[in-house]
Design a protein around this motif. Structure first.
Motif, mmCIF file in Angstrom:
data_model
loop_
_atom_site.group_PDB
_atom_site.id
_atom_site.type_symbol
_atom_site.label_atom_id
_atom_site.label_comp_id
_atom_site.label_asym_id
_atom_site.label_seq_id
_atom_site.Cartn_x
_atom_site.Cartn_y
_atom_site.Cartn_z
ATOM 1 N N LYS A 128 8.700 -12.337 10.798
ATOM 2 C CA LYS A 128 8.433 -13.803 10.803
ATOM 3 C C LYS A 128 9.036 -14.492 9.642
ATOM 4 O O LYS A 128 9.567 -15.489 9.701
ATOM 5 N N PHE A 129 9.184 -13.443 8.417
ATOM 6 C CA PHE A 129 9.897 -14.175 7.381
ATOM 7 C C PHE A 129 11.254 -14.241 7.579
ATOM 8 O O PHE A 129 11.953 -15.299 7.235
ATOM 9 N N ASP A 130 11.875 -13.541 8.193
ATOM 10 C CA ASP A 130 13.488 -13.352 8.451
ATOM 11 C C ASP A 130 13.805 -14.886 9.496
ATOM 12 O O ASP A 130 14.360 -15.635 9.264
ATOM 13 N N THR A 131 12.827 -14.855 10.499
ATOM 14 C CA THR A 131 12.720 -16.102 11.218
ATOM 15 C C THR A 131 12.738 -17.489 10.585
ATOM 16 O O THR A 131 13.343 -18.368 10.670
ATOM 17 N N GLN A 132 11.641 -17.292 9.661
ATOM 18 C CA GLN A 132 11.493 -18.549 8.799
ATOM 19 C C GLN A 132 12.518 -18.941 7.956
ATOM 20 O O GLN A 132 13.116 -19.972 7.754
ATOM 21 N N MET A 149 0.720 -1.131 0.090
ATOM 22 C CA MET A 149 -0.006 -0.010 -0.040
ATOM 23 C C MET A 149 0.825 1.164 0.166
ATOM 24 O O MET A 149 2.004 1.253 0.534
ATOM 25 N N LYS A 150 0.468 2.139 -0.618
ATOM 26 C CA LYS A 150 1.237 3.447 -1.021
ATOM 27 C C LYS A 150 0.389 4.527 -0.578
ATOM 28 O O LYS A 150 -0.775 4.698 -0.508
ATOM 29 N N ARG A 151 1.098 5.558 0.089
ATOM 30 C CA ARG A 151 0.533 6.917 0.455
ATOM 31 C C ARG A 151 -0.414 7.543 -0.594
ATOM 32 O O ARG A 151 -1.381 7.919 -0.383
ATOM 33 N N GLU A 152 0.084 7.371 -1.812
ATOM 34 C CA GLU A 152 -0.440 8.038 -2.992
ATOM 35 C C GLU A 152 -1.520 7.580 -3.172
ATOM 36 O O GLU A 152 -2.573 8.201 -3.610
ATOM 37 N N ASP A 153 -1.761 6.291 -3.171
ATOM 38 C CA ASP A 153 -3.122 5.471 -3.363
ATOM 39 C C ASP A 153 -4.147 6.041 -2.579
ATOM 40 O O ASP A 153 -5.205 6.152 -2.571
ATOM 41 N N LEU A 154 -3.686 6.292 -1.307
ATOM 42 C CA LEU A 154 -4.663 6.780 -0.126
ATOM 43 C C LEU A 154 -4.954 8.123 -0.373
ATOM 44 O O LEU A 154 -6.223 8.457 -0.013
ATOM 45 N N ASN A 159 0.946 4.042 9.318
ATOM 46 C CA ASN A 159 1.539 3.523 10.677
ATOM 47 C C ASN A 159 1.106 2.188 11.001
ATOM 48 O O ASN A 159 1.900 1.205 11.130
ATOM 49 N N LEU A 160 -0.141 1.845 10.899
ATOM 50 C CA LEU A 160 -0.699 0.436 11.025
ATOM 51 C C LEU A 160 0.041 -0.624 10.058
ATOM 52 O O LEU A 160 0.281 -1.714 10.235
ATOM 53 N N HIS A 161 -0.054 0.263 8.929
ATOM 54 C CA HIS A 161 0.334 -0.897 7.786
ATOM 55 C C HIS A 161 1.628 -1.069 8.025
ATOM 56 O O HIS A 161 2.305 -2.170 7.705
ATOM 57 N N GLN A 162 2.499 -0.034 8.365
ATOM 58 C CA GLN A 162 4.151 -0.361 8.521
ATOM 59 C C GLN A 162 4.294 -1.372 9.759
ATOM 60 O O GLN A 162 5.209 -2.336 9.761
ATOM 61 N N ASN A 163 3.415 -1.039 10.778
ATOM 62 C CA ASN A 163 3.632 -2.312 11.812
ATOM 63 C C ASN A 163 3.496 -3.520 11.338
ATOM 64 O O ASN A 163 4.166 -4.646 11.992
ATOM 65 N N ASP A 164 2.485 -3.875 10.397
ATOM 66 C CA ASP A 164 2.087 -5.126 9.923
ATOM 67 C C ASP A 164 3.239 -5.614 9.054
ATOM 68 O O ASP A 164 3.831 -6.748 8.970
#
Length: 188
Positions: free
Chosen positions: A34-38, A1-6, A22-27
């Motif tokens: 998780k990806f790095d751990t896996q 998701m990009k800021r420009e789209d919003l 900010n919520l998107h960045q947290n996700d």
């Protein structure tokens, strides 16, 4: 998701767009972790597979059934040897209890194959053999002592006097014999 789209959505304010970002960045951060751990776990498992493959190659060509048979044979031999050693030790202890003059000479006359070691540690067949050997070769054993006869005593010289009690000597007499002061203070 990009800021420009919003920003293209007209009903959203700048604060709302910032909150959504900010919520998107947290996700995204959580998913990246998780990806790095896996990815790390996968690399570790790949290394384990490589290590195990190398270990298996060391045993490549080994006959597992033959190894199992060899282990069973060694265990049987060990058990047999231990049972034989226990039996021989029990026989030697019993022979020493018979008070032989020479243990080796007596052991040469005993048929150890005819003796059985019982589960309780007792021996079957030894007593009979010892009795027969005593009949024919009593010189191999120390003479039996009559319980009525006291132990033989070495020759004793009686010089008279009562040697069972000790004479009473005081500290001062001992000190004077050894040239020491009569009291601990150093006075003679």
């Amino acid at each position: 998701m990009k800021r420009e789209d919003l920003q293209k959505i007209e009903e959203l304010t700048k604060d709302q767009i910032d909150s959504i970002m900010n919520l998107h960045q947290n996700d995204v951060t959580a998913w990246n972790q998780k990806f790095d751990t896996q990815k790390t776990e996968l690399a570790n498992k790949d290394q384990q597979i490589t290590d195990l493959t190398e270990q298996v190659k060391e045993y490549d060509g080994a006959d597992v059934k033959q190894l199992q048979k060899d282990i069973k044979d060694w265990k049987t031999k060990y058990d047999t040897d231990m049972a034989k050693e226990k039996k021989n030790s029990a026989i030697k202890l019993a022979v020493l209890g018979a008070k032989p003059r020479n243990e080796k000479a007596l052991m040469a006359l005993i048929d150890t194959e005819a003796i059985k070691l019982n589960d309780d540690g007792s021996l079957t067949g030894l007593t009979e053999q010892l009795d027969n050997i005593k009949k024919d070769n009593d010189f191999l054993f120390e003479p039996a002592q009559d319980p009525k006869d006291p132990e033989p005593k070495p020759n004793q010289v009686d010089l008279g006097g009562n040697h069972d009690t000790q004479p009473e000597v005081d500290d001062g007499q001992l000190r004077s014999v050894f040239g020491l002061p009569k009291d601990a203070g150093g006075n003679k």
